[in-house]
Design a protein around this motif. Structure first.
Motif, PDB file in Angstrom:
ATOM      1  N   THR A   1      -0.037   3.072  -3.628  1.00 30.66           N
ATOM      2  CA  THR A   1      -0.021   1.961  -2.671  1.00 30.66           C
ATOM      3  C   THR A   1      -1.416   1.386  -2.494  1.00 30.66           C
ATOM      4  OG1 THR A   1       1.866   2.914  -1.525  1.00 30.66           O
ATOM      5  CG2 THR A   1       0.588   1.287  -0.315  1.00 30.66           C
ATOM      6  N   GLU A   2      -2.412   2.257  -2.381  1.00 25.92           N
ATOM      7  CA  GLU A   2      -3.782   1.765  -2.225  1.00 25.92           C
ATOM      8  C   GLU A   2      -4.233   0.994  -3.458  1.00 25.92           C
ATOM      9  OE1 GLU A   2      -8.277   3.105  -0.988  1.00 25.92           O
ATOM     10  OE2 GLU A   2      -6.658   4.553  -0.802  1.00 25.92           O
TER      11      GLU A   2
ATOM     12  N   LEU B   1      -2.472  -2.417  -3.409  1.00 25.23           N
ATOM     13  CA  LEU B   1      -3.079  -3.304  -2.419  1.00 25.23           C
ATOM     14  C   LEU B   1      -4.413  -3.851  -2.901  1.00 25.23           C
ATOM     15  CD1 LEU B   1      -2.310  -1.630   1.024  1.00 25.23           C
ATOM     16  CD2 LEU B   1      -1.503  -3.835   0.176  1.00 25.23           C
TER      17      LEU B   1
END
Length: 96
Positions: free
Chosen positions: A65-66, A69
């Motif tokens: 997810t990081e 993003l």
């Protein structure tokens, strides 16, 4: 306000903020010399991208997810910065 109306409101706000940011950056980074102007834009873009890639975006976020993003955020920066043109450039939006 319905969820769809709220979504449209949010999108409109994002468009308005992006346009104001484009105009502000074009004014702040402007140089009469087109090449100098492009170099300033590139340096600003590089700094912003490096800043995002070098920081932790949030605790408790998984690595995938990081990474996603960061990829989306840096892509947004690049699209914004490449949309700013010097008046001497014959294509694109003339914002400076």
């Amino acid at each position: 306000m319905t969820p769809e109306e709220q979504r449209l409101h949010d999108v409109a706000a994002q468009i308005a903020l992006a346009e104001m940011l484009r105009l502000l950056l074009a004014e702040v980074l402007f140089d009469p010399n087109a090449e100098t102007f492009r170099k300033r834009l590139q340096a600003f873009e590089n700094s912003a991208v490096s800043s995002i890639l070098g920081r932790d975006l949030g605790s408790g976020m998984n690595e995938y997810t990081e990474r996603l993003l960061k990829e989306l955020a840096t892509g947004w920066i690049t699209r914004l910065m490449t949309s700013i043109r010097h008046p001497a450039d014959s294509t694109g939006n003339n914002l400076a």
